[in-house]
Design an enzyme around this catalytic site. Structure first.
Site, PDB file in Angstrom:
ATOM      1  CD  GLU A 209      -6.897   8.849   1.187  1.00 40.07           C
ATOM      2  OE1 GLU A 209      -7.746   8.104   0.702  1.00 40.07           O
ATOM      3  OE2 GLU A 209      -6.056   8.451   2.008  1.00 40.07           O
TER       4      GLU A 209
ATOM      5  CG  ASP B 247     -10.475   5.234   5.872  1.00 48.95           C
ATOM      6  OD1 ASP B 247     -10.533   6.469   5.741  1.00 48.95           O
ATOM      7  OD2 ASP B 247     -10.308   4.455   4.919  1.00 48.95           O
TER       8      ASP B 247
HETATM    9  C1  GLC Z   1      -9.205   5.588   1.865  1.00 50.90           C
HETATM   10  C2  GLC Z   1     -10.112   6.706   2.254  1.00 50.90           C
HETATM   11  C3  GLC Z   1     -11.563   6.352   2.275  1.00 50.90           C
HETATM   12  C4  GLC Z   1     -11.856   5.284   1.240  1.00 50.90           C
HETATM   13  C5  GLC Z   1     -11.083   4.036   1.610  1.00 50.90           C
HETATM   14  C6  GLC Z   1     -11.271   2.913   0.587  1.00 50.90           C
HETATM   15  O1  GLC Z   1      -8.039   5.611   2.617  1.00 50.90           O
HETATM   16  O2  GLC Z   1      -9.812   7.389   3.463  1.00 50.90           O
HETATM   17  O3  GLC Z   1     -12.309   7.557   2.033  1.00 50.90           O
HETATM   18  O4  GLC Z   1     -13.249   5.005   1.226  1.00 50.90           O
HETATM   19  O5  GLC Z   1      -9.697   4.281   1.782  1.00 50.90           O
HETATM   20  O6  GLC Z   1     -10.740   3.276  -0.649  1.00 50.90           O
END
Ligand code: GLC
Length: 752
Positions: free
Chosen positions: A522, A319
């Site tokens: 988030e 991630d």
């Molecule tokens: C974010 C998220 C993830 C997402 C990624 C790209 O931090 O945790 O779900 O796909 O970054 O945007």
């Protein structure tokens, strides 16, 4: 642009022009197998791998955000910049580019996306020796939601309430068509995490609290995303975030989680397993930690569980910046080079770095050169990435047709989005005021979310925190719009305050109070008070005091504690219903749609229950509040008609159980009903929930109609991680007595 080796060999004359070169400058006979689409993927991967330099291989293991390629090349938007394209795509051989939430071309239209991605792809292919296409990723978590003009579908929590896998598959196809039309071939969706804490900012991104329901819906969505084939390359979905992300010990996003292996295997992992079994090609790793170990550094999670026990064979991508976070957040690595080695060796195949390609690639190269990371591990990771690109057809179809992009995205599948929002709407309470009469003369629509597009669409819309204040609004029907369209002959008054609502309530057929949440995603969307605000509760109290019928519509990201608002005549949970949400809510309010939604989560009664789930384990405390005591239970949902189930029986063989029962529509209008099937164990070797969901039926019945239904389940679904307090072995189905539970009926069976 040629590498030095190729330029040097150029003087050998014509003979070498038709042979391909291996990194060492050696000659391989014949046409390159890897460019031959008739060859097997395995042969193409091996042929290409052996031609690659170590630098080229490492480039396939990094993903860089598009903000490093345009504007100031540091995430300020603007046109693509040649020097930045060169640094990222040619010098560093980067194999994947992504849009983080909100990273879009200046002109945020589908055509502009397609032109941008074609330009990036073209640069990559024309400035790399072996012409390996890049793969572009984005978060299409409720439609192609970065694109302002796209159709925004309901967020997953509302889709969980549909209990409709076939619908998820259709939504997957819709997302696939929209994303691929713009050159995005990697969708970071669906979320496979399950909802376990209403304080968590990503609760709404899940399909609900139950691993089986979430897994079945996610698997159907993956099939839809990955199955559709037309004139572009195919799309890969992503199972995210593996694993244990949604149960942080304090409810805050990316906080540590303490998860016993039995809970991990029996509750957390099954929704991922369902997607792996459905063939999802990529998995994104959880940013958090489990039992003191960041998952990005855990061989137990990324080898023993992910690969050995669960059999996942695709690409594991980190991630956002999570290798670097091993240093400055988790503090398990002294420096970035060590962190990269830890994470790559644990099993992460590609780093969503996402900012500095040169730094990442040089540090991983140094790790290989000093033996911290083996060449074998690099080859293993790169094989997976190359296999993904070959399987998607990117070598044959690296580009899209920008002329088709707008047509494929703008206004697409709005009827499907409306159907999904309506099917996900849960009628929690109704004292008879619903459905509202279409002959109504006056309806008051009030509440802070009655006509608020940003709150209705929620996070991951245009930007990751939702539609920015300075952005145009995606075309959206709010509840106010929906009600006005539903009863064009009525006076529909928008009361923008409690006082205005009270003043207008007199003579109204009903007052509809629409309540929601600030959009977010988030950590910023975490809350320590998962309840309606005092102002919202006061708003409902004020209109209730007028004595007029009050319907509360909840467009919330989680099952908020309702307080006094629960006393309203009727309660509708509409979740975050997307672009057509207002029309869908009006369809239910006025009876054009008979609600069939069922809660995919437990609705807490008090703030003391943020982690309340129906599958909580039995305890020795017999007080009512210690038991499962929600305001509305998992699976709850009312209809405008009534249903009964009867005649429940069950038969089992060595691997499968079949539960039969009759469902009848005993009311006055057609409707669709979801009938969950649970299994109960009178006694078990380790604690088990009072009942576990093993299947369900979703049945459409005319008034007075009845139907015999069969629901099958695998006995393997009853498996538990056996052992003592430290149990972490394989899961086993205990022999002995069980009961299938349908409504109030039970049918006994034995596993031998
Ligand atoms: C974010 C998220 C993830 C997402 C990624 C790209 O931090 O945790 O779900 O796909 O970054 O945007």
């Amino acid at each position: 642009m040629f590498s030095r080796k190729r330029a040097g060999l150029g003087v050998l004359g014509v003979a070498v022009l038709f042979a391909s070169l291996t990194p060492a400058g050696g000659l391989a006979a014949g046409k390159e197998i890897y460019v031959d689409a008739r060859a097997s993927t395995e042969r193409r991967v091996e042929d290409l791998l052996r031609r690659m330099t170590l630098e080229e291989k490492i480039g396939q293991m990094v993903q860089i955000r598009v903000g490093k390629l345009h504007g100031d090349c540091n995430n300020a938007n603007g046109p693509l910049v040649e020097s930045c394209l060169k640094a990222v795509l040619s010098d560093a051989h980067t194999g994947s580019i992504l849009s983080g939430g909100g990273d879009a071309p200046v002109d945020n239209t589908p055509r502009a996306w397609a032109e941008m991605n074609n330009a990036i792809q073209r640069y990559a292919l024309e400035h790399n020796r072996l012409k390996i296409p890049i793969i572009y990723g984005a978060d299409g978590v409720h439609g192609h939601n970065n694109v302002i003009s796209a159709t925004m579908f309901p967020h997953q929590i509302g889709l969980g309430a549909t209990w409709n896998p076939a619908l998820q598959e259709q939504i997957g196809v819709s997302a696939s068509k929209a994303l691929r039309a713009t050159g995005v071939f990697w969708n970071f969706a669906p979320v496979s995490d399950i909802a376990r804490d209403t304080r968590w900012g990503r609760y709404y991104e899940t399909y609900g609290e139950d691993p089986f329901l979430a897994g079945q819906l996610a698997a159907a969505n993956v099939r839809g995303q990955q199955s559709h084939v037309d004139d572009t390359a195919q799309l890969t979905a992503t199972a995210k975030h593996f694993a244990g992300y949604s149960a942080p010990e304090n409810g805050h996003d990316r906080s540590p989680a303490q998860i016993p292996i039995r809970q991990l295997q029996d509750v957390v992992l099954p929704s991922f397993q369902a997607q792996f079994d459905a063939g999802v090609r990529t998995v994104m790793i959880n940013s958090g930690s489990i039992n003191g170990v960041p998952v990005h550094a855990s061989k137990y999670m990324l080898q023993k569980q992910l690969r050995e026990r669960m059999g996942f064979k695709g690409v594991a991508v980190s991630d956002w910046q999570d290798m670097k976070y091993l240093v400055d957040r988790h503090k398990v690595a002294p420096d970035y080079k060590t962190a990269i080695a830890m994470s790559v060796n644990a099993g992460v195949d590609m780093a969503m770095e996402p900012s500095n390609a040169a730094e990442f690639t040089s540090l991983l190269l140094a790790n290989v050169r000093d033996g911290s990371v083996s060449r074998g591990r690099i080859d293993q990771a790169v094989r997976r990435v190359l296999k993904l690109k070959f399987d998607l057809g990117l070598f044959e179809k690296p580009y899209v047709d920008p002329a088709k992009a707008d047509g494929a995205v703008v206004g697409a599948d709005r009827a499907l989005a409306r159907q999904a929002a309506a099917e996900g709407t849960v009628l929690l309470k109704n004292d008879g005021v619903l459905p509202l009469p279409t002959s109504a003369k006056k309806i008051v629509v009030t509440g802070e979310t009655a006509d608020d597009v940003r709150r209705q669409l929620g996070g991951w819309t245009v930007e990751w925190q939702g539609v920015p204040d300075d952005s145009p609004l995606p075309p959206t029907a709010t509840v106010l719009t929906g009600v006005r369209e539903a009863v064009p002959g009525a006076s529909v008054v928008h009361a923008a305050s409690p006082a205005a609502a009270v003043a207008e309530a007199a003579g109204a057929d009903a007052v509809v109070v629409v309540l929601g949440e600030k959009p977010g995603a988030e950590g910023p969307a975490d809350t320590e008070n998962p309840a309606l605000t005092a102002e919202q509760q006061a708003w409902v109290d004020a209109v209730q005091a007028t004595g007029r019928p009050v319907v509360v519509v909840l467009l919330t990201a989680r099952p908020q504690v309702l307080g006094g608002a629960a006393d309203a005549n009727a309660l509708l949970a509409g979740w975050l219903p997307g672009s057509e949400g207002g029309r869908a809510i009006a369809d239910v309010l006025f009876g054009a749609v008979n609600p069939s939604g069922r809660l995919p989560v437990s609705w807490p009664r008090t703030l003391g229950d943020p982690t309340l789930t129906y599958d909580q384990l039995p305890g020795a405390n017999t007080s009512a509040s210690a038991k499962y005591d929600p305001l509305y239970p998992f699976g709850h949902g009312l209809s405008y008609t009534s249903f009964t189930t009867s005649g429940t029986s069950v038969s089992v063989d060595r691997s499968t159980g079949v539960v039969k029962f009759t469902v009848a529509n005993t009311g006055g209008r057609a409707g669709t009903v979801v009938v969950p099937v649970h299994v109960r164990q009178p006694a078990s070797p380790v604690l088990t929930p009072d009942q576990r969901l093993v299947g369900w039926a979703r049945v459409e019945l005319a008034a007075g109609q009845s139907k015999q239904v069969e629901v099958s389940f695998k006995l393997a679904q009853l498996a538990l991680t056996v052992g003592d307090v430290d149990g972490d072995g394989r899961r086993e189905v205990a022999r002995g007595a069980y009961e299938a539970v349908v409504g109030a009926e039970k049918a006994a069976f034995t596993v031998r």
